[in-house]
Scaffold this motif. Sequence first.
Motif, PDB file in Angstrom:
ATOM      1  N   ILE A  76      33.485  61.777  18.967  1.00 21.43           N
ATOM      2  CA  ILE A  76      34.264  62.777  18.255  1.00 21.43           C
ATOM      3  C   ILE A  76      35.140  62.089  17.210  1.00 21.43           C
ATOM      4  N   ASN A  77      35.119  62.611  15.992  1.00 25.95           N
ATOM      5  CA  ASN A  77      35.942  62.017  14.925  1.00 25.95           C
ATOM      6  C   ASN A  77      36.274  63.098  13.902  1.00 25.95           C
ATOM      7  N   SER A  78      37.101  64.055  14.336  1.00 25.73           N
ATOM      8  CA  SER A  78      37.503  65.177  13.489  1.00 25.73           C
ATOM      9  C   SER A  78      36.299  65.803  12.794  1.00 25.73           C
ATOM     10  N   ARG A  79      35.259  66.003  13.526  1.00 20.01           N
ATOM     11  CA  ARG A  79      34.021  66.475  12.940  1.00 20.01           C
ATOM     12  C   ARG A  79      33.804  67.953  13.208  1.00 20.01           C
ATOM     13  N   ILE A  80      32.979  68.579  12.421  1.00 17.51           N
ATOM     14  CA  ILE A  80      32.634  69.981  12.597  1.00 17.51           C
ATOM     15  C   ILE A  80      31.441  70.064  13.551  1.00 17.51           C
ATOM     16  N   ILE A  81      31.577  70.891  14.552  1.00 14.96           N
ATOM     17  CA  ILE A  81      30.548  71.033  15.577  1.00 14.96           C
ATOM     18  C   ILE A  81      29.774  72.320  15.331  1.00 14.96           C
ATOM     19  N   ASP A  82      28.464  72.216  15.243  1.00 14.39           N
ATOM     20  CA  ASP A  82      27.607  73.376  15.013  1.00 14.39           C
ATOM     21  C   ASP A  82      27.211  73.991  16.355  1.00 14.39           C
ATOM     22  N   VAL A  83      27.587  75.247  16.562  1.00 18.40           N
ATOM     23  CA  VAL A  83      27.246  75.958  17.804  1.00 18.40           C
ATOM     24  C   VAL A  83      26.457  77.224  17.487  1.00 18.40           C
ATOM     25  N   SER A  84      25.777  77.216  16.363  1.00 20.42           N
ATOM     26  CA  SER A  84      25.045  78.409  15.935  1.00 20.42           C
ATOM     27  C   SER A  84      23.903  78.766  16.886  1.00 20.42           C
ATOM     28  N   THR A  85      23.425  77.780  17.634  1.00 18.18           N
ATOM     29  CA  THR A  85      22.302  78.043  18.556  1.00 18.18           C
ATOM     30  C   THR A  85      22.756  78.535  19.926  1.00 18.18           C
ATOM     31  N   ILE A  86      24.062  78.577  20.153  1.00 23.48           N
ATOM     32  CA  ILE A  86      24.600  78.999  21.452  1.00 23.48           C
ATOM     33  C   ILE A  86      24.816  80.505  21.449  1.00 23.48           C
ATOM     34  N   ASP A  87      24.469  81.158  22.531  1.00 26.08           N
ATOM     35  CA  ASP A  87      24.662  82.607  22.646  1.00 26.08           C
ATOM     36  C   ASP A  87      26.137  82.966  22.676  1.00 26.08           C
ATOM     37  N   LYS A  88      26.428  84.203  22.380  1.00 29.49           N
ATOM     38  CA  LYS A  88      27.796  84.706  22.475  1.00 29.49           C
ATOM     39  C   LYS A  88      28.256  84.650  23.932  1.00 29.49           C
ATOM     40  N   GLY A  89      29.539  84.411  24.118  1.00 35.10           N
ATOM     41  CA  GLY A  89      30.074  84.393  25.482  1.00 35.10           C
ATOM     42  C   GLY A  89      31.236  83.437  25.631  1.00 35.10           C
ATOM     43  N   VAL A  90      31.584  83.188  26.882  1.00 34.61           N
ATOM     44  CA  VAL A  90      32.703  82.310  27.227  1.00 34.61           C
ATOM     45  C   VAL A  90      32.144  80.983  27.726  1.00 34.61           C
ATOM     46  N   TYR A  91      32.725  79.884  27.257  1.00 32.56           N
ATOM     47  CA  TYR A  91      32.248  78.547  27.608  1.00 32.56           C
ATOM     48  C   TYR A  91      33.436  77.651  27.964  1.00 32.56           C
ATOM     49  N   LEU A  92      33.102  76.514  28.507  1.00 33.47           N
ATOM     50  CA  LEU A  92      34.105  75.508  28.815  1.00 33.47           C
ATOM     51  C   LEU A  92      33.803  74.256  28.002  1.00 33.47           C
ATOM     52  N   LEU A  93      34.790  73.788  27.254  1.00 32.87           N
ATOM     53  CA  LEU A  93      34.674  72.554  26.478  1.00 32.87           C
ATOM     54  C   LEU A  93      35.414  71.455  27.226  1.00 32.87           C
ATOM     55  N   LYS A  94      34.690  70.416  27.623  1.00 32.57           N
ATOM     56  CA  LYS A  94      35.299  69.296  28.335  1.00 32.57           C
ATOM     57  C   LYS A  94      35.261  68.050  27.441  1.00 32.57           C
ATOM     58  N   ILE A  95      36.440  67.557  27.127  1.00 32.87           N
ATOM     59  CA  ILE A  95      36.583  66.373  26.277  1.00 32.87           C
ATOM     60  C   ILE A  95      37.109  65.246  27.144  1.00 32.87           C
ATOM     61  N   SER A  96      36.485  64.066  27.041  1.00 33.90           N
ATOM     62  CA  SER A  96      36.889  62.979  27.932  1.00 33.90           C
ATOM     63  C   SER A  96      36.664  61.624  27.291  1.00 33.90           C
ATOM     64  N   SER A  97      37.423  60.669  27.820  1.00 37.37           N
ATOM     65  CA  SER A  97      37.228  59.258  27.506  1.00 37.37           C
ATOM     66  C   SER A  97      37.210  58.521  28.833  1.00 37.37           C
ATOM     67  N   ALA A  98      37.364  57.224  28.787  1.00 42.14           N
ATOM     68  CA  ALA A  98      37.307  56.458  30.035  1.00 42.14           C
ATOM     69  C   ALA A  98      38.433  56.833  30.982  1.00 42.14           C
ATOM     70  N   HIS A  99      39.606  57.148  30.446  1.00 49.11           N
ATOM     71  CA  HIS A  99      40.771  57.374  31.308  1.00 49.11           C
ATOM     72  C   HIS A  99      41.472  58.700  31.035  1.00 49.11           C
ATOM     73  N   GLN A 100      40.993  59.456  30.078  1.00 50.01           N
ATOM     74  CA  GLN A 100      41.643  60.710  29.720  1.00 50.01           C
ATOM     75  C   GLN A 100      40.611  61.825  29.646  1.00 50.01           C
ATOM     76  N   TYR A 101      41.069  63.035  29.866  1.00 49.48           N
ATOM     77  CA  TYR A 101      40.174  64.177  29.763  1.00 49.48           C
ATOM     78  C   TYR A 101      40.996  65.437  29.580  1.00 49.48           C
ATOM     79  N   ARG A 102      40.331  66.452  29.058  1.00 52.64           N
ATOM     80  CA  ARG A 102      40.979  67.747  28.923  1.00 52.64           C
ATOM     81  C   ARG A 102      39.895  68.822  28.889  1.00 52.64           C
ATOM     82  N   THR A 103      40.203  69.955  29.467  1.00 54.50           N
ATOM     83  CA  THR A 103      39.256  71.055  29.526  1.00 54.50           C
ATOM     84  C   THR A 103      39.850  72.267  28.828  1.00 54.50           C
TER      85      THR A 103
END
Length: 558
Positions: free
Chosen positions: A525-552
Motif C-alpha cells: 500500500i502506498n497511497s494508491r487508488i484501489i479498483d473494486v469495480s469487480t466486487i458486488d454491492k454490499g458490506v465488506y471488511l477491509l483488513k490492513i496489516s504489517s508485521a506488528h500492526q493491523y487495523r480492521t
Amino acid sequence: MKKLILFLFTVTFFTSFSQTEDAWLFLKDKPNKTSYLNNPLTMLSQRALDRRANLNISLDSLDVPIDENYYNLLKKESKITILGKSKWLNAVHIQGEVDDIQNLITSYSFIKNIEFANKSLNTSGKSSSTSKNILPNHYKKFSKTTSSFNYGDAENQIKMLRGDFLHNQGLTGENQIIAVIDAGFLNVNTLDAFQRIRENNQILGGYNFADRNENIYSRDSHGTHVLSAISGYIKDKFTGTAPDAKFYLFISEMVESETVLEETLWVEAAERSDSLGVDVINTSLGYTTFDNPEHNHSYADMDGKTTFISRGAEIAASRGMLLVNSAGNSGGGSWKYIGAPADAPSVITVGAVDASRNIASFSSFGPTSDGRIKPEILGQGQSPAVINYSTGEGMTSSSGTSFSSPIIAGLIACLNQNQGFALKSSKKTVDNFNNYLKQSVYESADMFDNPQDQHGYGIPNFEIALNNYIASIAAVNDSSITELKVYPNPITSTFTISIDNQNKNDYTAQIFNLLGKKVLDIKNINSRIIDVSTIDKGVYLLKISSAHQYRTLKLIKK
C-alpha cells in the motif's frame, strides 16, 4: 354414572397426587471429572468443541456428566422414581413421597441438598403463594391457528426487521445449526413446505424427551408452525428467516399437562443441543403455573436465577449458544409478566407486534423482578404467516410470541453466520462474540434510547445490527495504525488507502465479504487508488496489516 366415575377419578387423582412430590436432588461432586475433561470427545462433539474454541470458552466441570455410580444407586431406590437429570446443574429430578425424599439426604452422602418443586417444603427459598391469585391459565399458552383465504406470505414479518438485507448479503443461516425445543413437529416429515430442508439434509435429527423415544414428528403441531417461521419454503409464496440453516428438533413440552418435569426436560434438550454443537436455540415455551398450584412460580421468581429452567438457560448461554425465547402471551391478563426461561439474563426475549408495528396486547410485560429490561426486542407475533401444518400447501395466520421468537431466531442465526467473517478478521482473543452480536441487535432497535416495560428496546433493524456488529468487531481488532485514511467510504468503483508512515510498502490489505471469503488481496500500500469495480454491492471488511500492526475497517460498496 359418568358423573360418578368422573368424581371417583378426581378424588383418586388428588388423593394420589397429594402423596407424591417432585424434587431435584443436587449432588455434591463429579468424581470422574478429570478423566472426562482429559477426553472431551466423550462429552461433546467436535463441532461443539470447535464452537467453544472459536468463542474462547473453556471446558469445565459443568460439562461433565452426572456420576454414573451416584445415578445407579438412586435408580435402585424403590420408593422414588427418577424422571430426569441435568449434568449442568448436577441434579436428578425425582418423584416420591415427601418423607422418602427427605430421608435420601441422610442415606447418601453425595447428595448436597434437596429442592422441592413445592417451595413451602424447602427450608429456604421463595414462596409462590403471594401471587397465586394472579397467575395465568397455562392452557392458553399456545394461541390457536386460524385459517384465512388470503394466506399472504412472509414478506412483512421479514422486511419489518430488515431481514431481507441479511439475505441479500448472502446471510441465510448457512453453516448455522438451530435447535428448536418445542411441543411437537407433526407432519414436518411429509409436508411440501419442508421438502427443501429434508432434501438438503438440513434436519440433522432430534429427540422426543417427553416420551423418551426418537419420534419427533409427533405429539403436537405447535413446533411445526414455529419451525416453519424459520425454515419453511414454498416457491414464490413463503420463505422462512433462515432457509439455509440446519436443525435439531427436540420435544420437551407435554401439552396435555403442565408439570415441573417439563423444565427438567428442557434443560436436558439444551444440554443435548450443546453437545451436538448447536449455535442457536429457539424456545417458544414458558413456565409460570402448573397443574399442582403448589408448584407455581411467583413474579419474585422471575429473577433469572430461581427457576430450574432459567438456571439451565444461563448455563446454556455460557457454553456459547445463542438462546431466543418467546416472552409469553399474558400481557392482557392480571398476570402480565414474562415467564421462565425468558427471565434469564442471557436469553434474547422476544415480544410481539402486529403487521403495522403496534404492540400486541397479549405480549407479556417486563421487567424482571430484579429490574432488568425484558423483553429486549419485538417481532411480528400478531397474525404472522406460518405454514399450514395439515396441508403444507399454503399459509395460515397465527398469533403469539411463539411466532415472533422463531422469526427473530432465524435472523439471529443469519447474523451469527457472520461470525466466521469476524473470526477471520480477528487477531485478538475475544471473550465471546455472542455478546457483541446481542448488543448490536439491541442497539439497532427503534426504542433503544427509551425502553418500555412491554416493548423492551423495540423492533430491531438487522441492517443496522449487522453494521453495528461489524463496527464492534473492528473496534476489538483495532491496533496501532493511527495515521490511516480510507476514502471515500461508501465506495463506488475505487477508493484510496493512505497511511502516513515512511514504511508504506510494508503494509498489505485484504477485503473479505460477510461470509469470510477473501475477495481482494492488495500488496504494498502506498497511497494508491484501489479498483473494486469487480466486487458486488454490499458490506465488506477491509483488513490492513504489517508485521506488528493491523487495523480492521468496514467498507460499503454501493
